[in-house]
Design a protein around this motif. Structure first.
Motif, PDB file in Angstrom:
ATOM      1  N   VAL A  83       0.842  -1.206   0.000  1.00 44.58           N
ATOM      2  CA  VAL A  83       0.000   0.000   0.000  1.00 44.58           C
ATOM      3  C   VAL A  83       0.873   1.249   0.000  1.00 44.58           C
ATOM      4  O   VAL A  83       0.613   2.209  -0.751  1.00 44.58           O
ATOM      5  CB  VAL A  83      -0.938  -0.013   1.229  1.00 44.58           C
ATOM      6  N   ILE A  84       1.916   1.265   0.829  1.00 45.68           N
ATOM      7  CA  ILE A  84       2.805   2.430   0.888  1.00 45.68           C
ATOM      8  C   ILE A  84       3.522   2.627  -0.449  1.00 45.68           C
ATOM      9  O   ILE A  84       3.592   3.740  -0.974  1.00 45.68           O
ATOM     10  CB  ILE A  84       3.828   2.259   2.031  1.00 45.68           C
TER      11      ILE A  84
ATOM     12  N   ILE B 166      -1.747  12.057   0.411  1.00 43.11           N
ATOM     13  CA  ILE B 166      -1.166  10.720   0.503  1.00 43.11           C
ATOM     14  C   ILE B 166      -1.000  10.308   1.967  1.00 43.11           C
ATOM     15  O   ILE B 166      -1.293   9.174   2.349  1.00 43.11           O
ATOM     16  CB  ILE B 166       0.184  10.668  -0.243  1.00 43.11           C
ATOM     17  N   VAL B 167      -0.555  11.256   2.802  1.00 40.91           N
ATOM     18  CA  VAL B 167      -0.398  10.962   4.236  1.00 40.91           C
ATOM     19  C   VAL B 167      -1.743  10.600   4.856  1.00 40.91           C
ATOM     20  O   VAL B 167      -1.849   9.618   5.609  1.00 40.91           O
ATOM     21  CB  VAL B 167       0.227  12.170   4.965  1.00 40.91           C
ATOM     22  N   ASP B 168      -2.795  11.380   4.570  1.00 39.20           N
ATOM     23  CA  ASP B 168      -4.118  11.086   5.134  1.00 39.20           C
ATOM     24  C   ASP B 168      -4.594   9.698   4.704  1.00 39.20           C
ATOM     25  O   ASP B 168      -5.157   8.936   5.509  1.00 39.20           O
ATOM     26  CB  ASP B 168      -5.131  12.143   4.685  1.00 39.20           C
ATOM     27  N   TYR B 169      -4.387   9.378   3.445  1.00 40.19           N
ATOM     28  CA  TYR B 169      -4.780   8.066   2.918  1.00 40.19           C
ATOM     29  C   TYR B 169      -4.004   6.949   3.609  1.00 40.19           C
ATOM     30  O   TYR B 169      -4.599   5.948   4.057  1.00 40.19           O
ATOM     31  CB  TYR B 169      -4.531   8.037   1.416  1.00 40.19           C
TER      32      TYR B 169
ATOM     33  N   LYS C 284      -5.253   3.777   5.972  1.00 39.13           N
ATOM     34  CA  LYS C 284      -5.028   2.394   5.562  1.00 39.13           C
ATOM     35  C   LYS C 284      -4.071   1.666   6.503  1.00 39.13           C
ATOM     36  O   LYS C 284      -4.346   0.550   6.970  1.00 39.13           O
ATOM     37  CB  LYS C 284      -4.460   2.365   4.138  1.00 39.13           C
ATOM     38  N   CYS C 285      -2.940   2.297   6.760  1.00 37.84           N
ATOM     39  CA  CYS C 285      -1.918   1.641   7.591  1.00 37.84           C
ATOM     40  C   CYS C 285      -2.342   1.600   9.054  1.00 37.84           C
ATOM     41  O   CYS C 285      -1.945   0.688   9.789  1.00 37.84           O
ATOM     42  CB  CYS C 285      -0.585   2.372   7.451  1.00 37.84           C
ATOM     43  N   GLY C 286      -3.124   2.605   9.475  1.00 35.65           N
ATOM     44  CA  GLY C 286      -3.573   2.624  10.867  1.00 35.65           C
ATOM     45  C   GLY C 286      -4.360   1.374  11.229  1.00 35.65           C
ATOM     46  O   GLY C 286      -4.183   0.800  12.301  1.00 35.65           O
ATOM     47  N   LYS C 287      -5.244   0.932  10.311  1.00 36.47           N
ATOM     48  CA  LYS C 287      -6.019  -0.286  10.564  1.00 36.47           C
ATOM     49  C   LYS C 287      -5.103  -1.492  10.684  1.00 36.47           C
ATOM     50  O   LYS C 287      -5.252  -2.323  11.591  1.00 36.47           O
ATOM     51  CB  LYS C 287      -7.022  -0.501   9.427  1.00 36.47           C
TER      52      LYS C 287
END
Length: 451
Positions: A208-209, A399-402, A406-409
């Motif tokens: 994802v990143i 991009i950071v917000d996205y 995504k990564c937070g989950k």
């Protein structure tokens, strides 16, 4: 269920034991021998395997990747150290708690210094029970009291000679060993599943990143050749540059662990970057050590402000090369020992850069150019030569917000898995100790017939 009746012991680490058990000297029942010190000039490309700590990571000794010794030299000098099937090897430095059983694949191999070979010397104790004793808290607690060394804790045969262990009758030793094989097998299977899930989450996170920081979020954006072989194309509007033009590089404080305090100015060292606070460091919530306020004057160039980066300048493996953290706080924090600082020369979204530096596409530049054998060096020159690809500030923020979403989950699931692994590991250790000290009676436990 605990044993009954029990009787007290004079040992602080063992309040009581079943009254038909004994507490005996380890050396009266188990023979032990530390491996010889062998010089690197004696290593050969083939011959008799020389076992090291990396060969005792699992249940059984794995000679894969070992050094070798000349068979004639072994016969002349080290024949008495030859391992036999059924022997146990334990680590006596750096990684105490490791134990592996020698099988036919490691027959007649030689254990290097830093490993101790164990085998029963009397019929009253069986090898299967020894294997569980040496990883139990009753054993490890005595080691922690006896072991020596400042930089690296160590114990040896002289310490084993002072240690005591519980000794049930041989038939109960077998029952305890069979029970622990079964029970820890269940726990280990659960831990393995959690680790597999973490691995899959890490792979998904990297994918994802990588997609976001190399292609952006707009699938219809015009693309252009990046001119960088491993990067392929990037959005046409993005700017390609080198880190030397983006950052002022420097070094962390020239300190040692002895300079760290419990209060003062927060300080992040390379160890925290590798193990705890990679990607970002927040001194208000992260458990950092401190340094004296005197460094505000003498070490001002090593003081980080919000958005500054700090890289670990050494790594023990290729995967960790390029590990970093950025200061996500307004609290001034020092970069400590074995670190390289990178302070932005212009305004960037530091969190976008963190995701960029965390991507395999960026890390590839470091991993293919690092130098070293056992320890890999990450220099300022290497970092300066790395390429970066940057969208405009608004797109960096998008991009950071996205990625945060995504990564937070994925990160939350990973934390839950890591917590579960920690609890299962603690439970595993407690079960081993309980069974080998008589806190639980396993004699009537019905085990599957396959155990």
């Amino acid at each position: 269920m605990p044993y009954s009746p029990c009787e007290p012991t004079p040992h602080e680490w063992l309040p009581e034991i079943p009254n038909h058990w004994e507490v005996v000297r380890f050396s009266f029942f188990v023979s032990f021998q530390e491996g010889p010190g062998i010089m690197a000039v004696d290593f050969r490309d083939e011959g008799v395997p020389l076992l090291r700590i990396r060969n005792v990571q699992g249940r059984f000794v794995d000679p894969e990747g070992s050094n070798f010794l000349d068979p004639e030299m072994v016969q002349d000098r080290w024949a008495k150290y030859a391992c036999q099937p059924g022997d146990l090897l334990i680590s006596c430095s750096a990684s105490t708690g490791l134990v592996s059983e020698v099988t036919d694949s490691a027959r007649d191999s030689i254990a290097y210094t830093g490993l101790i070979r164990l085998w029963p010397q009397r019929s009253e104790i069986i090898p299967e029970y020894i294997r569980w004793i040496v990883v139990s808290d009753q054993f490890l607690t005595q080691i922690s009291i006896l072991q020596t060394g400042a930089a690296m804790q160590h114990y040896g045969p002289e310490h084993l000679g002072k240690m005591r262990i519980t000794l049930p009758p041989p038939n109960e030793q077998k029952q305890i060993a069979d029970f622990l094989d079964w029970k820890t097998g269940q726990i280990d299977a659960l831990i393995a599943k959690k680790k597999q899930l973490i691995e899959k989450l890490q792979e998904q996170r990297s994918a994802v990143i990588t997609q976001a920081v190399t292609k952006g979020l707009n699938p219809d954006a015009p693309m252009r050749d990046s001119g960088i072989p491993w990067l392929d194309s990037v959005p046409e509007a993005w700017n390609l540059t080198k880190l030397r033009f983006m950052f002022e590089f420097g070094r962390g404080l020239g300190i040692t662990k002895a300079n760290l305090l419990d209060s003062g100015i927060p300080c992040i060292n390379y160890g925290e970057i590798h193990s705890k606070y990679g990607f970002e460091v927040i001194p208000e919530t992260h458990d950092l050590k401190f340094v004296s306020e005197d460094y505000l004057e003498s070490g001002a160039k090593s003081l980080l402000s919000y958005g500054d980066f700090v890289f670990a300048d050494t790594s023990e493996d290729v995967e960790g090369s390029g590990n970093f953290s950025y200061l996500n706080s307004e609290t001034p924090t020092f970069a400590g020992y074995h670190t390289v600082t990178a302070k932005p020369l212009e305004e960037y979204n530091p969190r976008y850069l963190a995701y960029l530096f965390d991507s395999p596409a960026f890390r590839h530049q470091i991993r293919k150019n690092i130098s070293g054998v056992k320890v890999f060096s990450i220099t300022q020159g290497l970092l300066k030569s790395c390429s970066a690809w940057l969208p405009e500030m608004d797109e960096q923020t998008e991009i950071v917000d996205y990625l945060d979403l995504k990564c937070g989950k994925m990160d939350r699931i990973t934390l839950c898995c890591q917590s579960a692994i920690e609890k299962l590991t603690e439970y595993r250790a407690a079960i081993i100790t309980a069974a080998t000290t008589g806190k639980i009676d396993v004699r009537k436990v019905k085990l599957p017939t396959s155990v």
